[in-house]
Design a protein around this motif. Structure first.
Motif, PDB file in Angstrom:
ATOM      1  N   ALA A 153       0.821  -1.213   0.000  1.00 39.19           N
ATOM      2  CA  ALA A 153       0.000   0.000   0.000  1.00 39.19           C
ATOM      3  C   ALA A 153       0.852   1.259   0.000  1.00 39.19           C
ATOM      4  N   TYR A 154       1.949   1.247   0.744  1.00 42.08           N
ATOM      5  CA  TYR A 154       2.790   2.447   0.811  1.00 42.08           C
ATOM      6  C   TYR A 154       3.423   2.737  -0.538  1.00 42.08           C
ATOM      7  N   SER A 155       3.876   1.724  -1.228  1.00 43.73           N
ATOM      8  CA  SER A 155       4.458   1.903  -2.565  1.00 43.73           C
ATOM      9  C   SER A 155       3.410   2.434  -3.536  1.00 43.73           C
ATOM     10  N   LYS A 156       2.191   1.934  -3.438  1.00 45.73           N
ATOM     11  CA  LYS A 156       1.114   2.408  -4.308  1.00 45.73           C
ATOM     12  C   LYS A 156       0.782   3.875  -4.018  1.00 45.73           C
ATOM     13  N   TYR A 157       0.769   4.219  -2.729  1.00 50.60           N
ATOM     14  CA  TYR A 157       0.482   5.602  -2.355  1.00 50.60           C
ATOM     15  C   TYR A 157       1.576   6.533  -2.870  1.00 50.60           C
ATOM     16  N   ARG A 158       2.837   6.159  -2.688  1.00 46.77           N
ATOM     17  CA  ARG A 158       3.947   6.987  -3.157  1.00 46.77           C
ATOM     18  C   ARG A 158       3.908   7.145  -4.677  1.00 46.77           C
ATOM     19  N   ALA A 159       3.584   6.070  -5.381  1.00 46.35           N
ATOM     20  CA  ALA A 159       3.482   6.151  -6.843  1.00 46.35           C
ATOM     21  C   ALA A 159       2.346   7.086  -7.243  1.00 46.35           C
ATOM     22  N   PHE A 160       1.233   7.034  -6.513  1.00 45.35           N
ATOM     23  CA  PHE A 160       0.066   7.871  -6.805  1.00 45.35           C
ATOM     24  C   PHE A 160       0.400   9.351  -6.636  1.00 45.35           C
TER      25      PHE A 160
END
Length: 199
Positions: A153-160
């Motif tokens: 989730a953190y990687s997805k948030y940072r990418a977003f």
């Protein structure tokens, strides 16, 4: 926003990918409709068939569906200079399972499916524009599918936030959380963690 300004934004958007002469621009202008939505107003509702391609001139919209338990799932967010639609309904001409709702007071330019088909013949550059846009949309869909399957989730948030730095402040937390597939509480935690990592 005046329709002339809205139309000039659309023409500039087309010209980011293709060249248009004055005759082509005149043809486009006659086939576009200006729609103004108040906050919370629907551009498309479940059960309706999507019959237009829609360009956001001003404001923001979100696309969502509601599952059998009544839970809302955000599948797309849109701000200025983005296209927003239920492409499945548009391409298949089947009733939509989605809602497209204004998140703010919003101005949209839309082109009906029949008018777009005419434009493909009258202005071949528009056909080229949509070929390139559809390619990009497919690539983005593949990337998002890959991110959801492989990244935490953190990687997805940072990418977003890296890809869309100005979008997070435009939408309520619950929409962002739904789009990312997490809870609002966990989104708040990820935001704090990200800010700490940046400092």
């Amino acid at each position: 926003m005046y329709s002339e300004k809205a139309l000039s934004l659309l023409i500039e958007h087309f010209q980011e990918l293709v060249s248009l002469d004055n005759l082509a621009i005149d043809s486009i202008v006659t086939k576009v409709d200006l729609i103004k939505l108040r906050k919370k107003e629907f551009l498309l509702e479940e059960g309706q068939v999507s019959r237009h391609m829609r360009f956001i001139v001003e404001g923001s919209l979100h696309v969502y569906h509601i599952d059998e338990k009544g839970k809302e799932h955000t599948t797309q967010l849109g701000i200025e200079n983005w296209w927003i639609n239920d492409l499945y309904s548009y391409l298949s001409q089947q009733p939509s399972k989605m809602f497209i709702q204004a998140n703010e007071d919003t101005t949209v330019l839309q082109i009906s499916k029949s008018n777009l088909e005419l434009l493909y013949k009258e202005v071949p550059a528009i056909s080229e524009f949509w070929r390139l846009k559809m390619q990009n949309a497919y690539v983005n869909l593949q990337e998002r599918t890959f991110e959801h399957a492989r990244f935490d989730a953190y990687s997805k948030y940072r990418a977003f936030v890296g890809q869309y730095p100005n979008i997070e402040q435009r939408f309520p937390q619950y929409m962002i959380a739904s789009y990312l597939g997490i809870t609002v509480e966990y989104l708040s935690y990820l935001r704090k963690k990200h800010l700490t990592d940046l400092s």
